[in-house]
Motif scaffolding. Structure first.
Motif, PDB file in Angstrom:
ATOM      1  N   ASP A   1      51.533  51.955  32.931  1.00  0.00           N
ATOM      2  CA  ASP A   1      51.126  50.706  33.580  1.00  0.00           C
ATOM      3  C   ASP A   1      49.633  50.680  33.884  1.00  0.00           C
ATOM      4  OD1 ASP A   1      53.744  49.975  33.430  1.00  0.00           O
ATOM      5  OD2 ASP A   1      54.177  50.190  35.562  1.00  0.00           O
ATOM      6  N   TYR A   2      49.056  51.843  34.145  1.00  0.00           N
ATOM      7  CA  TYR A   2      47.624  51.911  34.427  1.00  0.00           C
ATOM      8  C   TYR A   2      46.819  51.565  33.174  1.00  0.00           C
ATOM      9  CZ  TYR A   2      43.074  53.682  35.851  1.00  0.00           C
ATOM     10  OH  TYR A   2      41.730  53.788  36.141  1.00  0.00           O
TER      11      TYR A   2
ATOM     12  N   SER B   1      46.981  47.828  32.602  1.00  0.00           N
ATOM     13  CA  SER B   1      46.158  47.109  33.579  1.00  0.00           C
ATOM     14  C   SER B   1      44.674  47.210  33.255  1.00  0.00           C
ATOM     15  CB  SER B   1      46.426  47.661  34.982  1.00  0.00           C
ATOM     16  OG  SER B   1      45.545  47.096  35.925  1.00  0.00           O
ATOM     17  N   LYS B   2      44.209  48.408  32.916  1.00  0.00           N
ATOM     18  CA  LYS B   2      42.779  48.597  32.666  1.00  0.00           C
ATOM     19  C   LYS B   2      42.327  47.885  31.391  1.00  0.00           C
ATOM     20  CE  LYS B   2      42.847  49.651  36.055  1.00  0.00           C
ATOM     21  NZ  LYS B   2      42.174  49.117  37.245  1.00  0.00           N
TER      22      LYS B   2
ATOM     23  N   THR C   1      43.754  45.322  29.949  1.00  0.00           N
ATOM     24  CA  THR C   1      43.893  43.879  30.139  1.00  0.00           C
ATOM     25  C   THR C   1      42.750  43.308  30.968  1.00  0.00           C
ATOM     26  OG1 THR C   1      46.307  44.057  30.014  1.00  0.00           O
ATOM     27  CG2 THR C   1      45.404  42.070  31.041  1.00  0.00           C
ATOM     28  N   ASN C   2      42.284  44.071  31.939  1.00  0.00           N
ATOM     29  CA  ASN C   2      41.263  43.561  32.873  1.00  0.00           C
ATOM     30  C   ASN C   2      39.898  44.212  32.680  1.00  0.00           C
ATOM     31  OD1 ASN C   2      43.014  41.810  34.669  1.00  0.00           O
ATOM     32  ND2 ASN C   2      44.096  43.761  34.846  1.00  0.00           N
TER      33      ASN C   2
END
Length: 207
Positions: free
Chosen positions: A158-159, A162-163, A165-166
């Motif tokens: 998940d990390y 998230s990274k 994607t953002n």
């Protein structure tokens, strides 16, 4: 009690040399390690939850030091980590980074096994049609990184999502101080969400 046992096992000397020629008291280093592990896990394996915390175990020291400095210089946005990093001396940054590199817990995994094969293909071959180079060209065939290029093997599923994607919202925020994050900006932008999930699935299970 468990925290005390784990932290105690890291102690190798009474003092750690500061890069400026001074020395960091053993108790101070252990206290900082304990604080880091509150979020990143007793073995630096990371933490899965609503706000996934990255794996620090086995990470390249140069990369960890660079990221701590990036938080302080606002090149990377994270209010919590700014508060943590800005009080660390260069010697403490180095000592923490070197200690975390020695850890090697089993990865937490969490990705889809069905997507891992596609993720491996992207990691090793890239996506030429989207101008995405092989991840291995910088992060290594074993995904363990080198110097300023981070280890990705075993990073939380998940990390990673998230990274990537953002990326443009969190990294490279000071254009006057470009760093390695600029290399990743167009790559992260060109990856689809499905491709990001596949890469994350592959990397999250690598030991």
């Amino acid at each position: 009690m468990l925290a005390a046992i784990v932290i105690g096992s890291f102690a190798t000397s009474a003092r750690t040399e500061d890069s400026g020629g001074g020395a960091i008291p053993k108790a101070e280093l252990e206290a900082k390690l304990s604080y880091c592990k509150t979020c990143h896990g007793l073995s630096g394996q990371g933490f899965r939850g609503a706000f996934p915390m990255p794996r620090l175990a086995g990470q390249q020291p140069d990369y960890l030091i660079n990221q701590l400095q990036a938080f302080v210089e606002r090149r990377r946005t994270n209010p919590v980590m700014f508060n943590v990093a800005h009080v660390l001396s260069p010697g403490m940054e180095k000592a923490l980074a070197e200690r975390f590199q020695t850890l090697n817990p089993k990865p937490l995994g969490g990705g889809s096994k069905e997507l891992a094969g596609e993720g491996q293909r992207i990691y090793e071959q890239g996506i030429p049609s989207a101008e995405v180079p092989p991840c291995a060209s910088c992060h290594g065939a074993d995904a363990k990184g080198a110097e300023a290029f981070p280890r990705l093997a075993g990073q939380l599923h998940d990390y990673i999502i998230s990274k990537l994607t953002n990326w443009s919202k969190e990294r490279g925020q000071d254009k006057a101080k470009p760093d390695n994050s600029d290399i990743m900006a167009p790559i992260a932008h060109n990856l689809t969400q499905a491709q990001i999930k596949a890469v994350a699935a592959y990397l999250s299970d690598l030991d």
